[in-house]
Design a protein around this motif. Sequence first.
Motif, PDB file in Angstrom:
ATOM      1  N   UNK A   1      20.251  -6.292   1.258  1.00 65.17           N
ATOM      2  CA  UNK A   1      21.050  -7.377   1.826  1.00 65.17           C
ATOM      3  C   UNK A   1      22.512  -7.255   1.442  1.00 65.17           C
ATOM      4  N   UNK A   2      22.771  -6.853   0.209  1.00 69.43           N
ATOM      5  CA  UNK A   2      24.155  -6.673  -0.234  1.00 69.43           C
ATOM      6  C   UNK A   2      24.832  -5.499   0.479  1.00 69.43           C
ATOM      7  N   UNK A   3      24.085  -4.420   0.706  1.00 71.32           N
ATOM      8  CA  UNK A   3      24.631  -3.283   1.455  1.00 71.32           C
ATOM      9  C   UNK A   3      24.951  -3.734   2.888  1.00 71.32           C
ATOM     10  N   UNK A   4      24.050  -4.497   3.492  1.00 71.69           N
ATOM     11  CA  UNK A   4      24.290  -5.048   4.829  1.00 71.69           C
ATOM     12  C   UNK A   4      25.575  -5.875   4.833  1.00 71.69           C
ATOM     13  N   UNK A   5      25.714  -6.775   3.852  1.00 69.26           N
ATOM     14  CA  UNK A   5      26.910  -7.618   3.763  1.00 69.26           C
ATOM     15  C   UNK A   5      28.172  -6.769   3.617  1.00 69.26           C
ATOM     16  N   UNK A   6      28.090  -5.725   2.796  1.00 70.37           N
ATOM     17  CA  UNK A   6      29.256  -4.858   2.583  1.00 70.37           C
ATOM     18  C   UNK A   6      29.689  -4.219   3.906  1.00 70.37           C
ATOM     19  N   UNK A   7      28.727  -3.762   4.694  1.00 66.00           N
ATOM     20  CA  UNK A   7      29.076  -3.134   5.963  1.00 66.00           C
ATOM     21  C   UNK A   7      29.636  -4.137   6.967  1.00 66.00           C
ATOM     22  N   UNK A   8      29.259  -5.395   6.837  1.00 63.02           N
ATOM     23  CA  UNK A   8      29.842  -6.416   7.710  1.00 63.02           C
ATOM     24  C   UNK A   8      31.291  -6.690   7.315  1.00 63.02           C
ATOM     25  N   UNK A   9      31.556  -6.709   6.011  1.00 62.85           N
ATOM     26  CA  UNK A   9      32.920  -6.969   5.526  1.00 62.85           C
ATOM     27  C   UNK A   9      33.827  -5.754   5.667  1.00 62.85           C
TER      28      UNK A   9
END
Length: 184
Positions: free
Chosen positions: A82-90
Motif C-alpha cells: 500500500x505504501x509503494x502504491x501511495x508513493x507511485x501516486x505521489x
Amino acid sequence: MARDADATKERILQAATVEFAAHGFAGGRVERIATHATSNVRMIYAYYGGKSRLFDATLAQALRRMAENVPPRPEDLPGWAGEVFDHHQRYPEVLRLSMWAQLERPEAMAEPLDVYRDKTLAVATAGASPLTPVDVLVFVYAIAQAWELSPRGLTGLEGDPHHRDRLVAHRTAVITAVERMLRV
C-alpha cells in the motif's frame, strides 16, 4: 555572489527528473534541463559529464529516494505494498524514469541494485512467504505499480482513474492481493 555547487546540482537533478520522466533519455534535452534548473549546459557537463551520466544520476537518485521513503516492512508486506502504491501516486515520475531506463538505457538500472538487495535480505530474514524473497519483491512491486502502468483507457472506463474513491478502492485491492499472494 558565490555559487552553491550542491544547490545547483540539486536543481539540475530536479529539472532532469521532470524532463526525463516526460521525454525519456532520447527525447530529453539538456538545454531544457539547463533552462528549468536556472543553470547552463556547460554546468551540466561540468557536474555530470554529459547526458548519459545525468540520466543515470537522475534515475539512481529517484530510486534511492523511493527506497528511503518506502523502506521494506517484512513484518507487513501488504501494508508495504500500500505504501509503494501511495508513493507511485505521489511521485509518478519515479516509475516513468524506471520505465524509460528499461526501454532506452537498461545498463542504468544496475546502479541501485544494492537498494533492492537490502530489501530482499530483509524479506528473506522475515520468512514472510514460501516464495523466494526476490519473487515476493517482484510481485509486491508489480501489484503496487499496476495502476500507474495500466492503459488510461482501461483504468478510465468507469470515470476518472485518479478520483480519490477509485484510488482508495485500488489501494485496498493492492493490499488484499498481496495478503492473498502470501498465503500461497
